[in-house]
Design a protein around this motif. Sequence first.
Motif, PDB file in Angstrom:
ATOM      1  N   PRO A 187      -5.005 -21.648  36.464  1.00  0.00           N
ATOM      2  CA  PRO A 187      -3.995 -20.634  36.135  1.00  0.00           C
ATOM      3  C   PRO A 187      -2.556 -21.128  36.225  1.00  0.00           C
ATOM      4  O   PRO A 187      -1.682 -20.623  35.507  1.00  0.00           O
ATOM      5  CB  PRO A 187      -4.261 -19.530  37.173  1.00  0.00           C
ATOM      6  CG  PRO A 187      -5.688 -19.715  37.560  1.00  0.00           C
ATOM      7  CD  PRO A 187      -5.920 -21.194  37.517  1.00  0.00           C
ATOM      8  N   LEU A 188      -2.291 -22.086  37.084  1.00  0.00           N
ATOM      9  CA  LEU A 188      -0.917 -22.545  37.280  1.00  0.00           C
ATOM     10  C   LEU A 188      -0.540 -23.715  36.366  1.00  0.00           C
ATOM     11  O   LEU A 188       0.580 -24.207  36.452  1.00  0.00           O
ATOM     12  CB  LEU A 188      -0.707 -22.964  38.742  1.00  0.00           C
ATOM     13  CG  LEU A 188      -0.921 -21.870  39.790  1.00  0.00           C
ATOM     14  CD1 LEU A 188      -0.710 -22.433  41.196  1.00  0.00           C
ATOM     15  CD2 LEU A 188       0.013 -20.693  39.542  1.00  0.00           C
ATOM     16  N   TRP A 208       5.875 -21.760  34.341  1.00  0.00           N
ATOM     17  CA  TRP A 208       7.178 -22.384  34.099  1.00  0.00           C
ATOM     18  C   TRP A 208       7.645 -23.200  35.286  1.00  0.00           C
ATOM     19  O   TRP A 208       8.106 -24.339  35.121  1.00  0.00           O
ATOM     20  CB  TRP A 208       8.218 -21.307  33.777  1.00  0.00           C
ATOM     21  CG  TRP A 208       9.579 -21.900  33.550  1.00  0.00           C
ATOM     22  CD1 TRP A 208      10.074 -22.392  32.369  1.00  0.00           C
ATOM     23  CD2 TRP A 208      10.594 -22.099  34.537  1.00  0.00           C
ATOM     24  NE1 TRP A 208      11.351 -22.887  32.561  1.00  0.00           N
ATOM     25  CE2 TRP A 208      11.696 -22.718  33.882  1.00  0.00           C
ATOM     26  CE3 TRP A 208      10.697 -21.810  35.890  1.00  0.00           C
ATOM     27  CZ2 TRP A 208      12.872 -23.050  34.549  1.00  0.00           C
ATOM     28  CZ3 TRP A 208      11.861 -22.136  36.565  1.00  0.00           C
ATOM     29  CH2 TRP A 208      12.944 -22.758  35.890  1.00  0.00           C
ATOM     30  N   TRP A 209       7.524 -22.652  36.494  1.00  0.00           N
ATOM     31  CA  TRP A 209       8.035 -23.352  37.678  1.00  0.00           C
ATOM     32  C   TRP A 209       7.244 -24.626  37.953  1.00  0.00           C
ATOM     33  O   TRP A 209       7.789 -25.583  38.515  1.00  0.00           O
ATOM     34  CB  TRP A 209       7.996 -22.438  38.899  1.00  0.00           C
ATOM     35  CG  TRP A 209       6.626 -21.965  39.299  1.00  0.00           C
ATOM     36  CD1 TRP A 209       5.986 -20.830  38.904  1.00  0.00           C
ATOM     37  CD2 TRP A 209       5.708 -22.649  40.165  1.00  0.00           C
ATOM     38  NE1 TRP A 209       4.728 -20.745  39.445  1.00  0.00           N
ATOM     39  CE2 TRP A 209       4.535 -21.852  40.236  1.00  0.00           C
ATOM     40  CE3 TRP A 209       5.752 -23.849  40.870  1.00  0.00           C
ATOM     41  CZ2 TRP A 209       3.425 -22.224  41.000  1.00  0.00           C
ATOM     42  CZ3 TRP A 209       4.648 -24.211  41.630  1.00  0.00           C
ATOM     43  CH2 TRP A 209       3.499 -23.405  41.690  1.00  0.00           C
ATOM     44  N   ALA A 210       5.956 -24.640  37.578  1.00  0.00           N
ATOM     45  CA  ALA A 210       5.121 -25.818  37.827  1.00  0.00           C
ATOM     46  C   ALA A 210       5.244 -26.844  36.710  1.00  0.00           C
ATOM     47  O   ALA A 210       5.410 -28.051  36.966  1.00  0.00           O
ATOM     48  CB  ALA A 210       3.662 -25.401  37.996  1.00  0.00           C
ATOM     49  N   HIS A 216       7.741 -30.363  37.120  1.00  0.00           N
ATOM     50  CA  HIS A 216       7.143 -31.516  36.440  1.00  0.00           C
ATOM     51  C   HIS A 216       8.154 -32.181  35.519  1.00  0.00           C
ATOM     52  O   HIS A 216       8.661 -33.272  35.805  1.00  0.00           O
ATOM     53  CB  HIS A 216       5.905 -31.085  35.645  1.00  0.00           C
ATOM     54  CG  HIS A 216       5.202 -32.232  34.987  1.00  0.00           C
ATOM     55  ND1 HIS A 216       5.488 -32.646  33.702  1.00  0.00           N
ATOM     56  CD2 HIS A 216       4.237 -33.078  35.433  1.00  0.00           C
ATOM     57  CE1 HIS A 216       4.734 -33.679  33.379  1.00  0.00           C
ATOM     58  NE2 HIS A 216       3.968 -33.973  34.408  1.00  0.00           N
ATOM     59  N   ASN A 217       8.509 -31.517  34.430  1.00  0.00           N
ATOM     60  CA  ASN A 217       9.399 -32.142  33.455  1.00  0.00           C
ATOM     61  C   ASN A 217      10.800 -32.399  34.003  1.00  0.00           C
ATOM     62  O   ASN A 217      11.341 -33.501  33.875  1.00  0.00           O
ATOM     63  CB  ASN A 217       9.480 -31.266  32.199  1.00  0.00           C
ATOM     64  CG  ASN A 217       8.142 -31.150  31.487  1.00  0.00           C
ATOM     65  OD1 ASN A 217       7.267 -32.006  31.634  1.00  0.00           O
ATOM     66  ND2 ASN A 217       7.957 -30.095  30.723  1.00  0.00           N
ATOM     67  N   ARG A 218      11.390 -31.381  34.615  1.00  0.00           N
ATOM     68  CA  ARG A 218      12.778 -31.517  35.041  1.00  0.00           C
ATOM     69  C   ARG A 218      12.928 -32.420  36.265  1.00  0.00           C
ATOM     70  O   ARG A 218      13.942 -33.115  36.395  1.00  0.00           O
ATOM     71  CB  ARG A 218      13.382 -30.139  35.290  1.00  0.00           C
ATOM     72  CG  ARG A 218      13.418 -29.307  34.014  1.00  0.00           C
ATOM     73  CD  ARG A 218      14.179 -28.018  34.147  1.00  0.00           C
ATOM     74  NE  ARG A 218      14.113 -27.261  32.897  1.00  0.00           N
ATOM     75  CZ  ARG A 218      14.698 -26.081  32.697  1.00  0.00           C
ATOM     76  NH1 ARG A 218      15.408 -25.527  33.675  1.00  0.00           N
ATOM     77  NH2 ARG A 218      14.575 -25.464  31.539  1.00  0.00           N
ATOM     78  N   LEU A 271      -1.658 -31.272  41.853  1.00  0.00           N
ATOM     79  CA  LEU A 271      -2.950 -30.781  42.327  1.00  0.00           C
ATOM     80  C   LEU A 271      -3.161 -29.333  41.901  1.00  0.00           C
ATOM     81  O   LEU A 271      -4.236 -28.967  41.415  1.00  0.00           O
ATOM     82  CB  LEU A 271      -3.033 -30.900  43.851  1.00  0.00           C
ATOM     83  CG  LEU A 271      -3.003 -32.311  44.447  1.00  0.00           C
ATOM     84  CD1 LEU A 271      -3.059 -32.241  45.966  1.00  0.00           C
ATOM     85  CD2 LEU A 271      -4.160 -33.151  43.913  1.00  0.00           C
ATOM     86  N   VAL A 272      -2.151 -28.501  42.079  1.00  0.00           N
ATOM     87  CA  VAL A 272      -2.310 -27.076  41.779  1.00  0.00           C
ATOM     88  C   VAL A 272      -2.401 -26.830  40.273  1.00  0.00           C
ATOM     89  O   VAL A 272      -2.998 -25.833  39.836  1.00  0.00           O
ATOM     90  CB  VAL A 272      -1.163 -26.247  42.390  1.00  0.00           C
ATOM     91  CG1 VAL A 272      -1.080 -26.469  43.892  1.00  0.00           C
ATOM     92  CG2 VAL A 272       0.174 -26.560  41.740  1.00  0.00           C
TER      93      VAL A 272
END
Length: 276
Positions: free
Chosen positions: A52-53, A57-59, A64-66, A207-208
């Motif tokens: 699901p994660l 956006w935050w993940a 990740h990208n930023r 991991l998440v």
Amino acid sequence: MQQKTAGEQRTGWGHVGLLMLFGVFIVYLNRYTRIDFDVADWFYSSAQHAFPLQHQWWAEQLLHNRLKHLSTVLWFALLVWMLAQRYVRKAGWSHAAVFVLISSVLSAAVVSLLKTRSLHSCPWDLQTYGGQSTWLPLFYDATDNDLSQAGSGKCFPSGHASVGLMWLGVLFLPRIRRALAWPEGRYQRTLSIAVVLLSLVVCVVQLVRGAHFLSHVLATLWLCWVISLSVSWVYARLFVVYSRPYCYSSQSNSKNKMGESLCQPLSVPKDQPSLP
């Protein structure tokens, strides 16, 4: 430079022994336990047949990208800052920056190279988690049929984990502090805490999201640890110990805490054994 004591020698080789044990543990964890899958199961939804994660956006975007872009910007900012320090002839800070730049770029490069040649697919690509690929353990003697079902691979070790772990060289600065003539403890704790926190964030987020197994991020930790330790030893021995630090008129008579002149090359006793 004072000759290292027997206790310091044992500590150096103990560090190497710990690294070897840690490497064996990672292989054992991946090949002979289900810990990788147990951890991935925590973040997988069998009802949605997905993590699901994965695209939150935050993940995906923020952590990740930023964060990856931020780490790249920080590397180039450190490069510019190092060049500025050399221009104003602040040798200690300049040497510290060069060491961190070398260890970080080598860590990122080695992890990236190994990842591009990897046969291991990411958790979200595996049949167990709704994908099409077959899981392969580390150092598995795969047949042609296994390889045909392994998918695209290129997921071991964790590349994104190196965004934080590439900076592990900061933790090894005390190993070369004497050669750098760097004030003891100055900013070291703050920088170390920042590196540890950044490393935890980039490892956990993968991991998440189902992007990597636990053994993938631990392998990146092991690689960056080995590279940072090796570069700290080589840098101190070859680029500092056997070279004359930068000297300038305002500090031509300065001495470090050991009473050694900062403008004199540090000698190594001929009978001193090489240490890791």
